[in-house]
Scaffold this motif. Structure first.
Motif, PDB file in Angstrom:
ATOM      1  N   PHE A 253      -6.890  18.431  -2.773  1.00  0.00           N
ATOM      2  CA  PHE A 253      -6.054  17.802  -3.807  1.00  0.00           C
ATOM      3  C   PHE A 253      -6.880  16.844  -4.661  1.00  0.00           C
ATOM      4  CE2 PHE A 253      -3.190  18.903  -0.380  1.00  0.00           C
ATOM      5  CZ  PHE A 253      -2.101  19.448  -1.033  1.00  0.00           C
TER       6      PHE A 253
ATOM      7  N   GLY B 126       0.442   8.840  -0.989  1.00  0.00           N
ATOM      8  CA  GLY B 126      -0.569   9.748  -1.533  1.00  0.00           C
ATOM      9  C   GLY B 126      -1.398  10.396  -0.448  1.00  0.00           C
ATOM     10  N   LEU B 127      -1.843   9.601   0.514  1.00  0.00           N
ATOM     11  CA  LEU B 127      -2.662  10.152   1.595  1.00  0.00           C
ATOM     12  C   LEU B 127      -1.850  11.137   2.432  1.00  0.00           C
ATOM     13  CD1 LEU B 127      -4.649   6.996   2.724  1.00  0.00           C
ATOM     14  CD2 LEU B 127      -5.491   8.930   1.426  1.00  0.00           C
ATOM     15  N   HIS B 128      -0.563  10.875   2.557  1.00  0.00           N
ATOM     16  CA  HIS B 128       0.283  11.814   3.286  1.00  0.00           C
ATOM     17  C   HIS B 128       0.346  13.151   2.542  1.00  0.00           C
ATOM     18  CE1 HIS B 128       3.316  13.272   5.964  1.00  0.00           C
ATOM     19  NE2 HIS B 128       4.164  13.468   4.977  1.00  0.00           N
ATOM     20  N   LYS B 129       0.415  13.068   1.207  1.00  0.00           N
ATOM     21  CA  LYS B 129       0.402  14.294   0.403  1.00  0.00           C
ATOM     22  C   LYS B 129      -0.884  15.078   0.649  1.00  0.00           C
ATOM     23  CE  LYS B 129       3.049  12.746  -3.622  1.00  0.00           C
ATOM     24  NZ  LYS B 129       2.895  12.285  -5.005  1.00  0.00           N
ATOM     25  N   LEU B 130      -1.991  14.350   0.779  1.00  0.00           N
ATOM     26  CA  LEU B 130      -3.283  15.021   0.975  1.00  0.00           C
ATOM     27  C   LEU B 130      -3.422  15.620   2.371  1.00  0.00           C
ATOM     28  CD1 LEU B 130      -5.798  12.435  -0.556  1.00  0.00           C
ATOM     29  CD2 LEU B 130      -4.617  14.273  -1.693  1.00  0.00           C
ATOM     30  N   GLY B 131      -2.496  15.288   3.250  1.00  0.00           N
ATOM     31  CA  GLY B 131      -2.556  15.881   4.590  1.00  0.00           C
ATOM     32  C   GLY B 131      -2.930  14.901   5.678  1.00  0.00           C
ATOM     33  N   MET B 132      -3.063  13.615   5.326  1.00  0.00           N
ATOM     34  CA  MET B 132      -3.332  12.627   6.372  1.00  0.00           C
ATOM     35  C   MET B 132      -1.985  12.183   6.937  1.00  0.00           C
ATOM     36  SD  MET B 132      -5.187   8.905   6.202  1.00  0.00           S
ATOM     37  CE  MET B 132      -6.900   9.315   6.091  1.00  0.00           C
ATOM     38  N   GLY B 133      -1.753  12.489   8.204  1.00  0.00           N
ATOM     39  CA  GLY B 133      -0.464  12.165   8.803  1.00  0.00           C
ATOM     40  C   GLY B 133      -0.225  10.659   8.848  1.00  0.00           C
TER      41      GLY B 133
ATOM     42  N   ILE C  55     -10.594  14.019   9.881  1.00  0.00           N
ATOM     43  CA  ILE C  55      -9.188  14.256  10.213  1.00  0.00           C
ATOM     44  C   ILE C  55      -9.014  15.664  10.786  1.00  0.00           C
ATOM     45  CG2 ILE C  55      -6.890  14.574   9.165  1.00  0.00           C
ATOM     46  CD1 ILE C  55      -7.577  12.228   7.380  1.00  0.00           C
TER      47      ILE C  55
ATOM     48  N   ARG D 298       0.815  -1.200   0.000  1.00  0.00           N
ATOM     49  CA  ARG D 298       0.000   0.000   0.000  1.00  0.00           C
ATOM     50  C   ARG D 298       0.856   1.261   0.000  1.00  0.00           C
ATOM     51  NH1 ARG D 298      -5.132  -1.158   1.999  1.00  0.00           N
ATOM     52  NH2 ARG D 298      -5.293   0.862   2.952  1.00  0.00           N
TER      53      ARG D 298
ATOM     54  N   GLU E  50       0.729   9.150  11.264  1.00  0.00           N
ATOM     55  CA  GLU E  50       0.294   8.641  12.566  1.00  0.00           C
ATOM     56  C   GLU E  50      -1.154   8.146  12.507  1.00  0.00           C
ATOM     57  OE1 GLU E  50       1.395  11.696  12.017  1.00  0.00           O
ATOM     58  OE2 GLU E  50      -0.193  13.114  12.530  1.00  0.00           O
ATOM     59  N   VAL E  51      -1.991   8.798  11.669  1.00  0.00           N
ATOM     60  CA  VAL E  51      -3.382   8.340  11.536  1.00  0.00           C
ATOM     61  C   VAL E  51      -3.409   6.967  10.863  1.00  0.00           C
ATOM     62  CG1 VAL E  51      -5.634   8.834  10.478  1.00  0.00           C
ATOM     63  CG2 VAL E  51      -4.271  10.692  11.422  1.00  0.00           C
TER      64      VAL E  51
ATOM     65  N   ILE F 233       4.028  19.982  -0.194  1.00  0.00           N
ATOM     66  CA  ILE F 233       4.261  18.528  -0.153  1.00  0.00           C
ATOM     67  C   ILE F 233       5.770  18.280  -0.114  1.00  0.00           C
ATOM     68  CG2 ILE F 233       4.084  16.389  -1.506  1.00  0.00           C
ATOM     69  CD1 ILE F 233       1.375  17.485  -2.560  1.00  0.00           C
TER      70      ILE F 233
ATOM     71  N   ARG G   1       6.148   4.834   7.889  1.00  0.00           N
ATOM     72  CA  ARG G   1       7.089   5.937   7.714  1.00  0.00           C
ATOM     73  C   ARG G   1       8.512   5.399   7.528  1.00  0.00           C
ATOM     74  NH1 ARG G   1       6.320  11.295  10.791  1.00  0.00           N
ATOM     75  NH2 ARG G   1       6.307  12.274   8.778  1.00  0.00           N
TER      76      ARG G   1
ATOM     77  N   LEU H 133      -6.429   8.541  -5.471  1.00  0.00           N
ATOM     78  CA  LEU H 133      -5.952   8.331  -4.092  1.00  0.00           C
ATOM     79  C   LEU H 133      -7.101   8.213  -3.114  1.00  0.00           C
ATOM     80  CD1 LEU H 133      -2.773  10.572  -3.880  1.00  0.00           C
ATOM     81  CD2 LEU H 133      -2.884   8.090  -3.968  1.00  0.00           C
TER      82      LEU H 133
ATOM     83  N   PHE I  82      -5.711  14.091  -7.528  1.00  0.00           N
ATOM     84  CA  PHE I  82      -4.617  13.512  -8.304  1.00  0.00           C
ATOM     85  C   PHE I  82      -5.160  12.588  -9.397  1.00  0.00           C
ATOM     86  CE2 PHE I  82      -2.276  14.450  -4.318  1.00  0.00           C
ATOM     87  CZ  PHE I  82      -1.308  15.266  -4.868  1.00  0.00           C
TER      88      PHE I  82
ATOM     89  N   THR J  12       1.876  19.221   7.050  1.00  0.00           N
ATOM     90  CA  THR J  12       0.824  18.221   6.818  1.00  0.00           C
ATOM     91  C   THR J  12      -0.526  18.791   7.268  1.00  0.00           C
ATOM     92  OG1 THR J  12       2.459  16.510   7.248  1.00  0.00           O
ATOM     93  CG2 THR J  12       0.177  15.824   7.295  1.00  0.00           C
ATOM     94  N   LYS J  13      -0.523  19.457   8.424  1.00  0.00           N
ATOM     95  CA  LYS J  13      -1.755  20.056   8.960  1.00  0.00           C
ATOM     96  C   LYS J  13      -2.275  21.135   7.994  1.00  0.00           C
ATOM     97  CE  LYS J  13      -3.372  21.956  13.383  1.00  0.00           C
ATOM     98  NZ  LYS J  13      -3.719  23.346  13.171  1.00  0.00           N
TER      99      LYS J  13
ATOM    100  N   ARG K 155      -1.787  21.320   4.807  1.00  0.00           N
ATOM    101  CA  ARG K 155      -2.327  20.701   3.595  1.00  0.00           C
ATOM    102  C   ARG K 155      -3.757  20.228   3.821  1.00  0.00           C
ATOM    103  NH1 ARG K 155       2.813  18.237   3.181  1.00  0.00           N
ATOM    104  NH2 ARG K 155       2.059  16.178   3.757  1.00  0.00           N
ATOM    105  N   ARG K 156      -3.992  19.596   4.983  1.00  0.00           N
ATOM    106  CA  ARG K 156      -5.331  19.041   5.163  1.00  0.00           C
ATOM    107  C   ARG K 156      -6.367  20.117   5.503  1.00  0.00           C
ATOM    108  NH1 ARG K 156      -3.077  16.265   9.890  1.00  0.00           N
ATOM    109  NH2 ARG K 156      -3.654  17.425  11.751  1.00  0.00           N
TER     110      ARG K 156
ATOM    111  N   ASP L 102       2.012   3.248  -2.263  1.00  0.00           N
ATOM    112  CA  ASP L 102       1.546   4.391  -3.068  1.00  0.00           C
ATOM    113  C   ASP L 102       0.404   5.113  -2.383  1.00  0.00           C
ATOM    114  OD1 ASP L 102       3.426   3.815  -4.915  1.00  0.00           O
ATOM    115  OD2 ASP L 102       2.074   2.759  -6.288  1.00  0.00           O
ATOM    116  N   LEU L 103      -0.517   4.325  -1.808  1.00  0.00           N
ATOM    117  CA  LEU L 103      -1.664   4.939  -1.137  1.00  0.00           C
ATOM    118  C   LEU L 103      -1.212   5.713   0.102  1.00  0.00           C
ATOM    119  CD1 LEU L 103      -4.763   5.270  -1.048  1.00  0.00           C
ATOM    120  CD2 LEU L 103      -4.845   3.257   0.412  1.00  0.00           C
TER     121      LEU L 103
END
Lengths: 441, 245
Positions: free
Chosen positions: B98, A357-364, B121, A351, A366-367, B60, A434, B104, B100, B89-90, B92-93, A353-354
């Motif tokens: 986004f 990708g989710l990290h790019k979207l702002g999902m840490g 989130i 997973r 840690e979540v 990013i 990570r 995603l 893509f 990160t905070k 960004r959300r 790539d996912l």
């Protein structure tokens, strides 16, 4: 280009695949080393006097039956990881026009090659750890050289591991042969049938009945031991049948109650494939089962302590049974920790790539990590409690309530369950996205 | 708030951005303003630095040097490049959305849960998040599909779910990297229309990387990158004037 050449090109050691390759080979090495140590231990009992053998060998057989599931779980985790690491390359080959037969040969050669490398490393590991294992005392003396299996037995074990890897690879390949895209196209969540529960409950009731009336079946010691071994083996199988249903039921309940993102994600991850969730933690369930059976066995034997010495092999039996129980638990836990680490690492790599990708979207991370942790710890807890209860039902007619509530039994069970959960938690940390994904880059 | 030459407020201002990968310059002294309510297309050949620029603007990835200032209405300016990983990160959300090419979306979750996750989130309670997600999906024509899993949706529907997720938080800036790249032309056109409606149509900014000239033409402004250098951009009015002359 023939299949052997192609298999070598795709499977040869490479820096970009090093994490998964090392993981796969290590997994097979662990499976074969554990298998050889278990078999070596059982084999060492053949050096005892004939009368002692009649008791020790069936008990060793019992331990092997109990260890079969954790070993199989570990083996299948290794095989699945091996298949996953090549999925993408094989899909590309299929798109390039390779026939189903060519894909099959390449994949099988790779699986066999990886398993062989791992199994041979496992033999080395077995030989390296044997001096330590040889120090374990049975019948009042260290096992010594009796722990070393004859060379042909080692060869057979290696061949069996390679064959199992090939069979697992064949099963995993079906999807790839059908669709060149090798994309999971499942449309709905599979719901394990409640019929599994009926079959399990019926089987447990039947076993309870058989164990309660075991004296009626036969008075002969060997027959009684054989019935008990087969009964517990059968019990393990049917309990495994109910596992996915149990996990799915708990997952649905968690989904309803989820308020945080990681809780929602974890519940959905469990429900995505309850069978897979179950497989990842079934080792802990086995450990709980072994703990109840072994703990009560040890408590039963300790009741005989203080009796007058007979001056025969029988004097060592209570202590040896306790040693056997502890060894079985230790090996089970090693298998559980190894298979959970492998499955989790494979799943994280799968997973990647996912997660990125989710990290790019702002999902840490840690979540995602919290969700992954919960998605494994919830089934692990369910498995431990469920199996401990079921094994109490099976042990009750054999050992009685007095033995089950003895401090030694209770202590072994609690220790086993807690240790199992701690090991699973540690295995999840090993596969932290990570760290793993950072290594991948 | 910074203002550009047209007098409109710049929601994102990049100054002197450099980014190297080994000996390759992915960004070479890039200066760019993105105005509130504006759609901007970033074009250029493969390897020209388009995605690197989008990643830098969205926090990013960090540039090797240069400043990126975020000027959200009613908030103090934020220097994105000086933020550590967690606050970025905070940011960004909370501030960005986004979309893509690959969507995603989380395959285990249903359509509504994927959208609601963006709110959850940000600590929005689940029931509230689900209500808002349902409304966002309905606005994009996905009413009745809330409980479908991602594998049960078509490519176009999946991208609409991704758009719903990008705008449900009320983000002022939406970044899109080849959002129609994996779709057929008809579906791609529909998805682009939806994306523009949800962003520029609602007074938000859209920054989009695309290879497709016809997709870029729908944006207010097009900038071209070549070997990491930003070539002159063209506004829609200039393009239209050029076409008429």
């Amino acid at each position: 280009m023939n299949s052997v050449h192609l298999a070598w090109m795709l499977g040869r050691p490479s820096s970009t695949r090093s994490s998964s390759q090392i993981l796969t080979v290590s997994a097979y090495a662990m499976v074969s080393a554990m298998l050889l140590i278990v078999l070596g231990g059982a084999y060492s009992f053949t050096s005892f006097e004939r009368e002692a053998q009649a008791t020790y060998l069936p008990l060793a057989g019992f331990a092997v039956v109990l260890l079969a599931v954790p070993l199989m779980v570990l083996g299948s985790a290794a095989a699945r990881l091996s298949a996953r690491t090549q999925d993408r390359a094989l899909s590309s080959l299929r798109l390039l026009g390779a026939t189903g037969g060519q894909i099959r040969s390449v994949s099988l050669l790779q699986a066999a090659g990886t398993a062989l490398a791992g199994a041979l490393a496992g033999v080395v590991l077995y030989l390296a750890s044997s001096p330590l294992v040889a120090m374990i005392r049975f019948q009042g003396a260290p096992l010594g050289d009796a722990i070393y299996l004859p060379w042909w037995a080692v060869a057979i074990a290696v061949v069996v591991i390679v064959l199992l890897a090939v069979i697992s690879s064949l099963a995993g390949l079906r999807k790839l042969i059908i669709t060149p895209l090798a994309v999971a196209t499942r449309q709905s969540v599979p719901v394990p049938s409640w019929i599994r529960v009926l079959v399990t409950l019926g089987s447990v009731a039947l076993l309870y009945f058989v164990f309660t009336n075991i004296g009626v079946v036969s008075q002969e010691f060997g027959t009684i031991i054989a019935v008990i071994i087969l009964g517990f083996g059968f019990g393990l199988l049917v309990l495994n049948l109910a596992g996915p249903w149990l996990v799915a039921t708990v997952g649905r309940s968690k989904l309803k109650k989820a308020v945080k993102p990681e809780q929602l994600l974890a519940a959905r991850m469990i429900l995505e494939n309850p069978g897979e969730s179950w497989r990842q933690v079934s080792g802990v369930a086995m450990a709980s089962f072994v703990a109840v059976v072994g703990g009560s066995g040890a408590a039963l034997m300790s009741m005989g302590n203080g009796q007058e010495s007979t001056g025969t092999w029988f004097d060592y039996l209570p202590q040896d049974i306790l040693t056997g129980v502890l060894l079985t638990l230790v090996i089970t836990f090693v298998c559980v920790a190894a298979s959970a680490s492998i499955s989790q690492s494979a799943s994280t790599l799968d997973r990647a790539d996912l997660y990125d990708g989710l990290h790019k979207l702002g999902m840490g991370y840690e979540v995602m990590n919290a969700a992954r942790t919960k998605s494994l710890m919830i089934p692990a807890l369910t498995a431990s409690i469920g199996f401990a209860n079921a094994s109490v039902v099976l042990v009750l007619p054999l050992a009685g309530v007095a033995v089950l509530i003895k401090p030694l039994t209770v202590l072994v069970v609690i220790l086993a369950v807690v240790l199992g959960l701690v090991l699973i938690r540690a295995a999840i940390s090993v596969a932290n996205p990570r760290r793993l994904l950072a290594e991948r880059v | 708030m910074l203002e550009n030459s047209l007098g409109r407020p710049a929601v994102i201002s990049a100054r002197g951005l450099y980014r190297n990968f080994g000996s390759t310059a992915a960004l070479d002294n890039v200066n760019l303003d993105i105005q509130l309510g504006q759609s901007l297309a970033i074009m250029g050949p493969s390897g020209s630095g388009k995605s690197t620029l989008l990643h830098a603007l969205a926090g990013i990835d960090l540039p090797d040097s240069g400043q990126i200032t975020l000027n959200l209405p009613g908030s103090a300016p934020v220097q994105i490049e000086s933020l550590k990983d967690k606050p970025r990160t905070k940011l960004r959300r909370e501030a960005f959305g986004f979309v893509f090419q690959s969507g995603l979306l989380i395959p285990e979750l249903t359509a509504i849960e994927n959208v609601a996750m963006a709110l959850m989130i940000n600590a929005v309670p689940r029931s509230n998040a689900m209500d808002r997600a349902a409304r966002a999906l309905a606005q994009l024509g996905l009413a009745g599909m809330e409980e479908r899993r991602i594998g049960q949706l078509s490519g176009g529907q999946q991208q609409r779910v991704a758009i719903a997720r990008a705008q449900v938080t009320g983000a002022s800036v939406v970044f899109a990297d080849e959002p129609t790249g994996a779709l057929d032309s008809a579906t791609g056109a529909e998805v682009l229309e939806t994306l523009l409606d949800c962003t520029v149509g609602a007074g938000k900014s859209l920054v989009m990387v695309t290879h497709d000239r016809t997709v870029a033409e729908r944006c207010d402004r097009i900038v071209h990158l070549s070997d990491g250098r930003l070539l002159d951009g063209t506004a829609r009015q200039e393009r239209q004037a050029g076409a008429w002359s």
